[in-house]
Motif scaffolding. Structure first.
Motif, short mmCIF file in Angstrom:
data_model
loop_
_atom_site.label_atom_id
_atom_site.label_comp_id
_atom_site.label_asym_id
_atom_site.label_seq_id
_atom_site.Cartn_x
_atom_site.Cartn_y
_atom_site.Cartn_z
N LEU A 143 0.89 -1.13 0.03
CA LEU A 143 -0.12 0.00 0.04
C LEU A 143 0.84 1.25 0.16
N ARG A 144 1.83 1.15 0.63
CA ARG A 144 2.86 2.51 0.62
C ARG A 144 3.90 2.36 -0.47
N ALA A 145 3.98 1.39 -1.45
CA ALA A 145 4.99 1.31 -2.23
C ALA A 145 6.49 1.15 -1.63
N ARG A 146 6.52 0.29 -0.62
CA ARG A 146 7.59 0.16 0.11
C ARG A 146 8.34 -1.18 0.00
N PRO A 147 9.68 -0.94 -0.34
CA PRO A 147 10.27 -2.37 -0.35
C PRO A 147 9.97 -3.58 0.68
N PHE A 148 9.68 -4.79 0.48
CA PHE A 148 9.39 -5.69 1.31
C PHE A 148 10.10 -6.95 1.02
N GLY A 149 10.40 -7.64 1.93
CA GLY A 149 10.81 -9.07 1.81
C GLY A 149 10.67 -9.75 3.00
#
Length: 239
Positions: A143-149
């Motif tokens: 939703l926040r266009a934040r990198p995630f792994g």
């Protein structure tokens, strides 16, 4: 995870619990269960990734679980549960049938182990008990266009189901003692992690300690950006 609470306090906790109905309980993979609980309360409820809720299993005990998603339109809360093979929490859940009334405790989280706004990458590391947490963080990052792994170590029979639930995750099958396969992956890749990454280590307590040491030794991530939350540990009924 178990938590002993004086009976009168447990009664107070239950007075504010959400009255829900079990909409669905289905097996995923080898040892995973998807719980879907419905309530009009959930049409307006919100939660922060990292929050945990609980089911009461006895006069003085609760079992705590991490919400994965809330669908406001349908009023449904989803939780992914890992089957350990025994224990009051598992017995309680397996004793439910669709349509049963279920009391879901109000949720909350520790200040240092919850979502924080920002742009830095997020990495969630843990075992099968951490899948819901990874789903919650993954959805919020999207939703926040934040990198995630995510790095998730699960039983071999749960690898594909876990990949389906958390597409952004690196999923490694557990081949030995808890946490060693995830630790081996970190030993190979910790040096490649972005220095600004916030890491959430959860699940098996002893594994968390070793994984944190690997990150401190082999990565450039600041120790203050490594958050920890044990859900269970060898030889203990709860933390």
């Amino acid at each position: 995870m178990a938590l002993r609470t004086p009976g009168f306090l447990a009664d107070q906790v239950m007075k504010s619990a959400h009255a829900t109905t079990l909409v669905r309980r289905r097996d995923l993979g080898h040892g995973l269960i998807e719980l879907v609980l419905g309530s009009d309360d959930f049409r307006e409820a919100t939660f922060v990734p990292g929050d945990s809720t609980a089911f009461r299993t006895s006069r003085t005990e609760f079992r705590h679980y991490t919400p994965a998603r809330i669908d406001a339109a349908s009023g449904e809360l989803s939780i992914i549960v890992h089957r350990h093979g025994s224990g009051p929490g598992e017995e309680l859940i397996l004793g439910w049938s669709e349509g049963d009334d279920v009391a879901v405790c109000q949720w909350g989280s520790k200040k240092n182990f919850r979502w924080e706004d920002g742009v830095n990458p997020v990495l969630v590391v843990g075992d099968a008990t951490v899948i819901s947490l990874a789903m919650a963080f993954g959805d919020r990052c999207a939703l926040r266009a934040r990198p995630f792994g995510a790095l998730l170590e699960v039983d071999p029979g749960d690898v594909q189901a876990t990949r389906d639930l958390v597409p952004a995750a690196t999923v490694v099958p557990r081949t030995g003692a808890h946490g060693l396969d995830a630790e081996a992956w970190l030993q190979q890749h910790a040096g490649d992690l972005d220095v600004s990454t916030t890491v959430y280590l959860a699940g098996h307590g002893q594994s968390i300690q070793r994984q944190r040491r690997v990150l401190l030794d082999l990565s450039t991530i600041d120790r203050r950006s490594i958050r920890t939350q044990p859900y269970w540990a060898d030889g203990k009924t709860g933390l």
